[in-house]
Each structure stands twice: as structure tokens, then as C-alpha cells.
Scaffold this motif. Structure first.
Motif, PDB file in Angstrom:
ATOM      1  N   THR A 125       0.913  -1.248   0.188  1.00  0.00           N
ATOM      2  CA  THR A 125       0.037  -0.052   0.135  1.00  0.00           C
ATOM      3  C   THR A 125       0.919   1.294  -0.088  1.00  0.00           C
ATOM      4  O   THR A 125       2.124   0.981   0.249  1.00  0.00           O
ATOM      5  CB  THR A 125      -0.804   0.193   1.324  1.00  0.00           C
TER       6      THR A 125
ATOM      7  N   GLU B  49      -4.306   9.696 -12.124  1.00  0.00           N
ATOM      8  CA  GLU B  49      -4.913   9.839 -10.667  1.00  0.00           C
ATOM      9  C   GLU B  49      -4.126   8.892  -9.762  1.00  0.00           C
ATOM     10  O   GLU B  49      -3.887   9.222  -8.571  1.00  0.00           O
ATOM     11  CB  GLU B  49      -6.374   9.528 -10.602  1.00  0.00           C
ATOM     12  N   GLU B  50      -3.993   7.560 -10.114  1.00  0.00           N
ATOM     13  CA  GLU B  50      -3.150   6.614  -9.304  1.00  0.00           C
ATOM     14  C   GLU B  50      -1.865   6.862  -8.766  1.00  0.00           C
ATOM     15  O   GLU B  50      -1.750   7.140  -7.366  1.00  0.00           O
ATOM     16  CB  GLU B  50      -3.199   5.318  -9.931  1.00  0.00           C
TER      17      GLU B  50
ATOM     18  N   GLN C 268      -0.748  10.247  -8.510  1.00  0.00           N
ATOM     19  CA  GLN C 268      -0.928  11.537  -7.723  1.00  0.00           C
ATOM     20  C   GLN C 268      -1.307  11.027  -6.608  1.00  0.00           C
ATOM     21  O   GLN C 268      -0.684  11.400  -5.512  1.00  0.00           O
ATOM     22  CB  GLN C 268      -1.919  12.289  -8.438  1.00  0.00           C
ATOM     23  N   GLY C 269      -2.121   9.990  -6.428  1.00  0.00           N
ATOM     24  CA  GLY C 269      -2.535   9.525  -5.049  1.00  0.00           C
ATOM     25  C   GLY C 269      -1.486   8.823  -4.124  1.00  0.00           C
ATOM     26  O   GLY C 269      -1.291   9.166  -2.955  1.00  0.00           O
ATOM     27  N   ILE C 270      -0.887   7.958  -4.966  1.00  0.00           N
ATOM     28  CA  ILE C 270       0.432   7.146  -4.314  1.00  0.00           C
ATOM     29  C   ILE C 270       1.484   8.162  -4.042  1.00  0.00           C
ATOM     30  O   ILE C 270       2.121   8.032  -2.861  1.00  0.00           O
ATOM     31  CB  ILE C 270       0.782   6.044  -5.207  1.00  0.00           C
TER      32      ILE C 270
ATOM     33  N   SER D 105       1.803  11.336  -3.299  1.00  0.00           N
ATOM     34  CA  SER D 105       1.439  12.076  -2.427  1.00  0.00           C
ATOM     35  C   SER D 105       1.469  11.518  -0.747  1.00  0.00           C
ATOM     36  O   SER D 105       1.491  12.229   0.256  1.00  0.00           O
ATOM     37  CB  SER D 105      -0.080  12.716  -2.402  1.00  0.00           C
ATOM     38  N   VAL D 106       1.435  10.245  -0.907  1.00  0.00           N
ATOM     39  CA  VAL D 106       1.772   9.679   0.172  1.00  0.00           C
ATOM     40  C   VAL D 106       3.173   8.954   0.592  1.00  0.00           C
ATOM     41  O   VAL D 106       3.673   8.974   1.530  1.00  0.00           O
ATOM     42  CB  VAL D 106       0.723   8.379   0.518  1.00  0.00           C
TER      43      VAL D 106
END
Length: 232
Positions: A43, A77-78, A80-82, A84-85
Motif C-alpha cells: 500500500t 490519478e493513481e 498522484q494518490g500514491i 502524495s503518500v
């Protein structure tokens, strides 16, 4: 031929903090975290935890390994989401990603991009320089490395099987011409990596399943592999 410079090592598919702490002192250039469908998938939160450990555990006088995220046809989007973490250093793209997408990744996230070329184990024909140029010239200026890996029909790569290495020179010629690195993956292990290095002298080697025991990364196997590759 005699190789004077050892290739860099990438250990792919890390999932354990304990294993990471046990190998961070080794001369490993890249640690791979798999975000594509795989038994080694992590994750974003787990990857962020591992990357934090990687950066905290740096060895004095030694460059820390770069964190590589492995993706197969991710959406914007995937990513950017990953990202960002999980603060990745390199994004490895493992499928049909376009040059425009690779350039977008580099510009948006300030990371390096490695583009994988999957090679069929059953394809006996060698690519011509013209064919490789047609395949890869559109990526000039959008990527930092090319990774050759054995094609897997389910996951695209990560099969643990070798491909026909005699196709390496034509890809190596292309990478040298355009100034990007050439990494090799696919079935590398202690009993064949010497032959690969001595014959083809890639810039980097990428290993995953060969340094596992029962599907779990094995510190002793990782150490032995790294020492075999990086010995002078």
C-alpha cells in the motif's frame, strides 16, 4: 570481456521493515516497491513507512538507495494518490505507457522514470537496431533508464525467468547513444549473474524472487547476491 565497473543493484518487492533494516548497509542503489498487482504489492502507506526507514538508516559515506515504485499502466490519478503518500525517487513503468505519459510523470513529480521493455521468452528473433530505434526513439528525453525484463502474460514482468540475453547488445547500443541507463531483470540469481555481467556489462541488475525463501525476502540471499554483483 573484462568488466571494470560493477553494475548497480536493485532489490525489488520489499515489504518488511526488518529486512530493509538488515540490508540498508549493503551497496544497493535501488529498492523497489511494487504497486502493480502482485503478491509483493504494498500500500502507499506501507511504502511510505519503508521509505522513511530507508532514509533514517542511511550509512555515513554511502549514498542511500533510491526508492523505486513499480507500476503497470497506472492512471494519472493513481500516481498522484500514491506519490502524495509515498515519496518515491523513481517511477518504473512496466507496460504500454506512452512517451507523453513518461514526460508528464517526470515533470509532475520531479522523479526519474525507468521504462520497461518486456521480452518474450519464446521469441527467437533478435531485434534490429532499426526496430529498437522505432520502439524507443519516441522516449528520448522522457526517460532515465530502460529495464529489460521477461514478459509475463499475467503481470507483464516479474516472472523470475530469463529471456534471450543475446538481444541485450542492440538495446545497450541504443541506451549508450541516447545517454540513459540499461538495467536487466528476469531470472537473475547467483549462478547466472556473473555470466550476464561479464558478457553484457549492463548498468544495473534487478532481482526479486531469487533472493526470497518461501516468497519472503531473505537477508542472507540478498547479501550473497549483492556481494556477487558488486565485488571487484
Amino acid at each position: 570481456m573484462t568488466v571494470t565497473t560493477a553494475p548497480t543493484v536493485k532489490i525489488c518487492g520489499l515489504q518488511s521493515v526488518e529486512v530493509l533494516k538488515s540490508i540498508v548497509h549493503l551497496p544497493i542503489a535501488h529498492i523497489g516497491f511494487v504497486f502493480a498487482p502482485s503478491k509483493r504489492r504494498v500500500t502507499p502507506e506501507k511504502a511510505a513507512e519503508l521509505i522513511a526507514v530507508l532514509r533514517e538508516q542511511g550509512v555515513s559515506g554511502q549514498e542511500r538507495p533510491l526508492a523505486v515504485g513499480v507500476f503497470v499502466n497506472p492512471s494519472e490519478e493513481e500516481l498522484q494518490g500514491i506519490l502524495s503518500v509515498a515519496p518515491l525517487d523513481v517511477v518504473q513503468l512496466h507496460s504500454q505507457e506512452t512517451p507523453a505519459f513518461c514526460q508528464w510523470v517526470r515533470a509532475t513529480f520531479g522523479v526519474k522514470v525507468c521504462k520497461t521493455v518486456s521480452i518474450s521468452k519464446t521469441d527467437a528473433s533478435l531485434p534490429t537496431p532499426e526496430a529498437v530505434a522505432a520502439q524507443l526513439d519516441p522516449y528520448i528525453g522522457t526517460i532515465d533508464a530502460v529495464l529489460l525484463d521477461t514478459f509475463d502474460p499475467v503481470y507483464g514482468g516479474g516472472s523470475g525467468k530469463t529471456f534471450a540475453w543475446d538481444c541485450i547488445p542492440v538495446y545497450k547500443d541504443w541506451t549508450r547513444k541516447v545517454g540513459v541507463a540499461l538495467w536487466i531483470a528476469g531470472g537473475l540469481q547467483l549462478d547466472n549473474v556473473d555470466q550476464l555481467i561479464e558478457t553484457y556489462a549492463p548498468d544495473g541488475v534487478d532481482v526479486s524472487s531469487a533472493v526470497e525463501t518461501d516468497g519472503v525476502k531473505d537477508t542472507a540471499k540478498i547479501t550473497a547476491f549483492v556481494e556477487r554483483v558488486t565485488r571487484k
